[in-house]
Write an enzyme that holds these catalytic residues in place. Structure first.
Site, mmCIF file in Angstrom:
data_model
loop_
_atom_site.group_PDB
_atom_site.id
_atom_site.type_symbol
_atom_site.label_atom_id
_atom_site.label_comp_id
_atom_site.label_asym_id
_atom_site.label_seq_id
_atom_site.Cartn_x
_atom_site.Cartn_y
_atom_site.Cartn_z
ATOM 1 N N SER A 150 0.824 21.981 68.353
ATOM 2 C CA SER A 150 0.891 20.691 67.652
ATOM 3 C C SER A 150 2.025 20.672 66.632
ATOM 4 O O SER A 150 2.279 19.650 65.992
ATOM 5 C CB SER A 150 -0.436 20.445 66.917
ATOM 6 N N ARG B 186 -5.254 24.207 66.710
ATOM 7 C CA ARG B 186 -6.572 23.757 66.241
ATOM 8 C C ARG B 186 -6.781 22.264 66.479
ATOM 9 O O ARG B 186 -7.904 21.816 66.694
ATOM 10 C CB ARG B 186 -6.728 24.060 64.748
ATOM 11 N N LEU C 296 20.917 34.159 68.188
ATOM 12 C CA LEU C 296 21.457 35.041 69.239
ATOM 13 C C LEU C 296 21.512 34.336 70.587
ATOM 14 O O LEU C 296 22.180 34.798 71.510
ATOM 15 C CB LEU C 296 20.616 36.317 69.343
ATOM 16 N N GLU D 244 23.906 23.209 56.105
ATOM 17 C CA GLU D 244 23.153 22.067 56.625
ATOM 18 C C GLU D 244 23.329 20.910 55.657
ATOM 19 O O GLU D 244 23.374 21.126 54.439
ATOM 20 C CB GLU D 244 21.661 22.417 56.742
ATOM 21 N N HIS E 83 19.751 35.428 60.887
ATOM 22 C CA HIS E 83 20.789 34.809 61.728
ATOM 23 C C HIS E 83 22.191 35.360 61.424
ATOM 24 O O HIS E 83 22.914 35.791 62.325
ATOM 25 C CB HIS E 83 20.818 33.295 61.530
ATOM 26 N N LYS F 165 27.797 32.928 53.615
ATOM 27 C CA LYS F 165 27.513 31.759 52.775
ATOM 28 C C LYS F 165 26.514 30.912 53.555
ATOM 29 O O LYS F 165 26.761 30.606 54.729
ATOM 30 C CB LYS F 165 28.824 31.014 52.550
ATOM 31 N N ARG G 102 34.531 33.174 60.728
ATOM 32 C CA ARG G 102 35.975 33.100 60.459
ATOM 33 C C ARG G 102 36.523 34.500 60.231
ATOM 34 O O ARG G 102 35.957 35.256 59.438
ATOM 35 C CB ARG G 102 36.245 32.247 59.219
ATOM 36 N N GLN H 154 28.547 25.796 65.832
ATOM 37 C CA GLN H 154 28.047 24.420 65.929
ATOM 38 C C GLN H 154 28.539 23.617 64.746
ATOM 39 O O GLN H 154 28.850 24.211 63.718
ATOM 40 C CB GLN H 154 26.519 24.404 65.973
ATOM 41 N N LYS I 88 44.358 30.101 64.296
ATOM 42 C CA LYS I 88 45.402 29.458 63.485
ATOM 43 C C LYS I 88 46.660 30.323 63.533
ATOM 44 O O LYS I 88 46.605 31.516 63.224
ATOM 45 C CB LYS I 88 44.934 29.318 62.045
HETATM 46 N N1 LIG Z 1 10.420 24.252 62.551
HETATM 47 C C1 LIG Z 1 11.553 24.889 62.687
HETATM 48 O O1 LIG Z 1 12.620 24.290 62.767
HETATM 49 C C2 LIG Z 1 11.575 26.375 62.739
HETATM 50 C C3 LIG Z 1 10.413 27.116 62.662
HETATM 51 N N2 LIG Z 1 10.456 28.476 62.761
HETATM 52 C C4 LIG Z 1 9.235 29.274 62.705
HETATM 53 O O2 LIG Z 1 8.407 28.887 63.783
HETATM 54 C C5 LIG Z 1 7.050 28.911 63.418
HETATM 55 C C6 LIG Z 1 6.455 27.534 63.623
HETATM 56 O O3 LIG Z 1 7.168 26.609 62.842
HETATM 57 P P1 LIG Z 1 6.689 25.097 62.678
HETATM 58 O O4 LIG Z 1 6.360 24.518 64.000
HETATM 59 O O5 LIG Z 1 7.699 24.451 61.834
HETATM 60 O O6 LIG Z 1 5.354 25.291 61.851
HETATM 61 P P2 LIG Z 1 4.231 24.234 61.528
HETATM 62 O O7 LIG Z 1 3.997 24.283 60.058
HETATM 63 O O8 LIG Z 1 4.496 22.923 62.153
HETATM 64 O O9 LIG Z 1 2.967 24.948 62.171
HETATM 65 C C7 LIG Z 1 2.726 25.016 63.575
HETATM 66 C C8 LIG Z 1 1.266 24.755 63.817
HETATM 67 O O10 LIG Z 1 0.498 25.812 63.241
HETATM 68 C C9 LIG Z 1 -0.708 25.300 62.689
HETATM 69 N N3 LIG Z 1 -0.736 25.618 61.269
HETATM 70 C C10 LIG Z 1 0.089 25.183 60.295
HETATM 71 N N4 LIG Z 1 -0.252 25.708 59.100
HETATM 72 C C11 LIG Z 1 -1.302 26.493 59.334
HETATM 73 C C12 LIG Z 1 -2.092 27.332 58.504
HETATM 74 N N5 LIG Z 1 -1.869 27.462 57.201
HETATM 75 N N6 LIG Z 1 -3.114 28.004 59.071
HETATM 76 C C13 LIG Z 1 -3.350 27.906 60.389
HETATM 77 N N7 LIG Z 1 -2.631 27.112 61.207
HETATM 78 C C14 LIG Z 1 -1.617 26.438 60.697
HETATM 79 C C15 LIG Z 1 -0.682 23.806 62.898
HETATM 80 O O11 LIG Z 1 -1.427 23.501 64.069
HETATM 81 P P3 LIG Z 1 -2.972 23.123 64.050
HETATM 82 O O12 LIG Z 1 -3.306 22.605 62.701
HETATM 83 O O13 LIG Z 1 -3.103 22.097 65.131
HETATM 84 O O14 LIG Z 1 -3.641 24.393 64.379
HETATM 85 C C16 LIG Z 1 0.757 23.495 63.154
HETATM 86 O O15 LIG Z 1 0.912 22.389 64.000
HETATM 87 C C17 LIG Z 1 7.026 29.383 61.973
HETATM 88 O O16 LIG Z 1 6.841 30.762 61.959
HETATM 89 C C18 LIG Z 1 8.406 29.023 61.472
HETATM 90 O O17 LIG Z 1 8.808 29.849 60.418
HETATM 91 C C19 LIG Z 1 11.629 29.138 62.976
HETATM 92 C C20 LIG Z 1 12.806 28.461 63.074
HETATM 93 C C21 LIG Z 1 12.899 27.044 62.921
HETATM 94 O O1 LIG Z 2 15.710 29.462 61.512
HETATM 95 C C1 LIG Z 2 16.072 28.436 60.974
HETATM 96 O O2 LIG Z 2 17.074 27.753 61.525
HETATM 97 C C2 LIG Z 2 17.256 26.381 61.231
HETATM 98 C C3 LIG Z 2 18.660 26.045 61.673
HETATM 99 O O3 LIG Z 2 18.745 26.201 63.055
HETATM 100 P P1 LIG Z 2 19.828 25.377 63.878
HETATM 101 O O4 LIG Z 2 19.729 25.927 65.239
HETATM 102 O O5 LIG Z 2 19.428 23.937 63.776
HETATM 103 O O6 LIG Z 2 21.135 25.606 63.223
HETATM 104 C C4 LIG Z 2 17.081 26.098 59.761
HETATM 105 O O7 LIG Z 2 17.106 24.698 59.550
HETATM 106 C C5 LIG Z 2 15.748 26.637 59.313
HETATM 107 O O8 LIG Z 2 15.622 26.478 57.910
HETATM 108 C C6 LIG Z 2 15.605 28.079 59.643
HETATM 109 O O9 LIG Z 2 14.256 28.489 59.421
#
Ligand SMILES: NC(=O)C1=CN([C@@H]2O[C@H](COP(=O)(O)OP(=O)(O)OC[C@H]3O[C@@H](n4cnc5c(N)ncnc54)[C@H](OP(=O)(O)O)[C@@H]3O)[C@@H](O)[C@H]2O)C=CC1
Ligand SMILES: O=C1O[C@H](COP(=O)(O)O)[C@@H](O)[C@H](O)[C@H]1O
Length: 586
Positions: A107, A139, A274, A310, A334, A427, A440, A471, A479
């Protein structure tokens, strides 16, 4: 895990673990059968046979014509490119097996934004095996239909291959199912297991779990999934999203806990950078072109810059971000991974372990970061015309007075023979003026340059610079100094420019597509091994502790700006000028 045997008569060089096959073997005039691992070329699923894009072997020069829809790789004149050491596969004989991909946290934001779309893209391009299923688990209460409805909103078709898009989406969505449950309930994972078994119909089944959930529940899920929902007759793999801990101790503890239930072979720690095309290309550029590798050392390179920015803040993710900050979010993983790939010695081969061995050596040759070589910043609110932008601390999920850095710049050093004394500058920042990721490389001055007087006083501006723009708008450009056409002798800086969208008429796959496919194939090269992770944390942990213990106040910078000025002083102390600042940000 038991092996299931499936017959096959032709051998290629790519192996699906634990799945032997019957191979006809001719020896003199006798014909016998031997069991060999079930094998496929990356594109053999249903999309003819093609070179693996990720591992790269056996790779001959590839024409840009490989972008033709549905085509195998071709030579410049359009003929199919021979693939050394691999032969077409009788795939149907091999794919009695199922593949189920369970997205845990279905979700959530990442699942919707990246994982389901990447799975659909793989399906759309015929990369997935014939019998694959996708399960969502979280959930939130949802029916299969509601899951399909939710994910259908984020699926897109390749712009260059729009035909049959709706049909393909329907076919994909029909393979998607949902199970709602608690992450720490073995019973709920048993229920999931029953549903998986029902769909798998008793065939050999490989199971991939994608943990797209907050890190505090990783271990619960791994415990329940491995105890109650592991495949009984195929492999079980788990993709773990970052963050892998907050520091050395928590990372080791996480690894220790995961390894109670999984072997290292089953754990795929993802770093999606990667999987980005230009990061993949870094090694190709370096190791398959004579002109770069000889220059790749302190003898010719003045400094290397790894830049991530960003143009938006932590909107919506402040709760997560405040516990980590930009150093853990971007730099420790990264940018450090890119640095390791950039700086490693030539690996023995393109095999995962050979490459990861070289990356670890780089990480272990690096000096742990020191506070004096780091600048931290945090964005503050800013108004431009009628529009106003929030401060980091305006985010309701961020605690008042938070000191968490949303920007950091750092100078790192690799104390080995190749890189002694070369500053690697990083950076990374959120809410800056642009969205960009690039590498760079600034080269040294030309000794005794005949054209010195034509450059004016700023010799630094006249050194060569190689830029890999990860990206947006992927590009590699160099250059150079060039004579402005005309009768006089005026020099300017020009670019030898490889702009990907101009050169290759195909969409670049998202990093998650490549990484999912690699995990399915058991290719570990682009995933982080546990000793790499330990070495990475060892570099950053002392610094992170010092910043937190000393409550170092970040330098404030306006939302949408270029970040704190301290980053320039830091660079200047190492005789570096950031390459992304200055003339048209080139
Ligand atoms: N979003 C992004 O752009 C990125 C995310 N990540 C990593 O990927 C993973 C998922 O990220 P993201 O989808 O943003 O996370 P979310 O906060 O959207 O969580 C994913 C799902 O986990 C469940 N959840 C959220 N908080 C809790 C909690 N405290 N306890 C139990 N279940 C919980 C919820 O589902 P439900 O309530 O239905 O169970 C939620 O839909 C994380 O580890 C994040 O660091 C890495 C790179 C980029
Ligand atoms: O892992 C992460 O990456 C995103 C940036 O990813 P990109 O592929 O869109 O460049 C960043 O926004 C996020 O904070 C970080 O957790």
């Amino acid at each position: 895990m038991a092996n299931v045997l499936c017959p096959l008569t032709i051998v290629t060089s790519y192996v699906f673990r634990n799945e032997p096959q019957l191979v006809s073997k001719f020896s003199g005039n006798t014909h016998s059968h031997v069991w060999l691992p079930c094998i496929r070329t990356r594109n053999s699923a249903r999309n003819h046979f093609q070179l693996r894009s990720s591992n790269g072997h056996p790779l001959n020069a590839v024409s840009s014509h490989d972008g033709l829809p549905g085509s195998a790789l071709t030579t410049q004149d359009g003929k199919p490119l021979p693939v050394e050491g691999s032969f077409p596969l009788l795939d149907s004989e091999c794919t009695g097996s199922n593949l189920t991909i369970t997205v845990v946290g279905a979700s959530g934001d990442l699942a919707k934004k990246k994982i389901f779309p990447a799975l659909f893209a793989l399906f759309y391009e015929d990369w997935l095996p014939e019998n694959f299923l996708v399960f969502g688990f979280s959930r939130t209460k949802m029916t299969d239909e509601e899951l399909r409805n939710m994910i259908s909103k984020t699926l897109t078709c390749r712009i260059d291959k729009r035909e049959n898009c709706e049909d393909k989406m329907d076919q994909f969505l029909k393979r998607c199912f949902y199970h709602s449950g608690q992450y720490n309930s073995e019973d709920h994972f048993s229920e999931l297991d029953n549903k998986l078994k029902e769909k798998e119909g008793g065939k050999l089944s490989n199971r991939l779990f994608y943990l797209s959930i907050p890190p505090n529940i990783f271990v619960d899920v791994v415990r329940c999934a491995s105890l109650k929902a592991s495949s009984e007759n195929g492999w079980t793999r788990v993709i773990v999203e970052k963050p892998f801990g907050r520091d050395s101790e928590s990372s080791s503890e996480l690894t220790r806990c995961l390894k109670q239930y999984l072997s290292e072979d089953q754990i795929f720690r993802i770093d999606h950078y990667l999987g980005k095309e230009l990061v993949e290309n870094l090694s190709v550029l370096r190791f398959s072109n004579l002109v770069f590798e000889p220059l790749w050392s302190r003898n010719y390179i003045r400094n290397v810059q790894l830049i991530f920015s960003e143009d938006f803040g932590t909107e919506g993710r402040g709760g997560y971000f405040d516990n980590y900050g930009i150093i853990r979010d971007i730099m420790q993983n990264h940018l450090l991974q890119i640095l390791a790939l950039f700086a490693m010695e030539t690996p023995v081969s393109l095999d995962a372990e050979d490459i990861r061995n070289e990356k670890v050596k780089v990480l272990r040759s690096m000096r742990p970061l020191e506070l004096e070589n780091v600048v931290v910043g945090q964005y503050k609110g800013h108004s431009k015309g009628s529009k106003s932008y929030p401060a980091y601390t305006d985010d309701p999920t961020v605690p008042n007075g938070s000191l968490t850095p949303t920007f950091a710049a750092a100078a790192l050093f690799i104390d080995n023979a190749r890189w002694d004394g070369v500053p690697f500058l990083m950076k990374a920042g959120k809410a800056l003026h642009t969205k960009r990721a690039e590498i760079r490389v600034q080269f040294r001055h030309v000794p005794g340059n005949l054209y010195k007087k034509n450059f004016g006083t700023d010799l630094d501006k006249a050194t060569n610079e190689l830029v890999l723009r990860v990206q947006p708008d992927e590009a590699i450009y160099l250059k150079i100094n060039n004579k402005v056409p005309g009768l006089g002798m005026r020099l300017d800086r020009s670019d030898l420019n490889l702009l990907f969208r101009a050169r290759y008429q195909r969409e670049i796959p998202d990093a998650y597509e490549r990484l999912l496919l690699d995990a399915i194939e058991g290719e570990r090269r682009l995933f982080i091994r546990s000793d790499e992770l330990d070495a990475a944390w060892a570099l950053f942990t002392p610094l992170l502790k010092e910043i937190e213990n000393k409550k170092i106040a970040p330098e404030l910078y306006p939302y949408g700006s270029r970040g704190p000025v301290g980053a320039h002083y830091l660079a200047a102390r190492h005789n570096v000028r950031w390459g992304d600042v200055g003339s048209e940000d080139s």
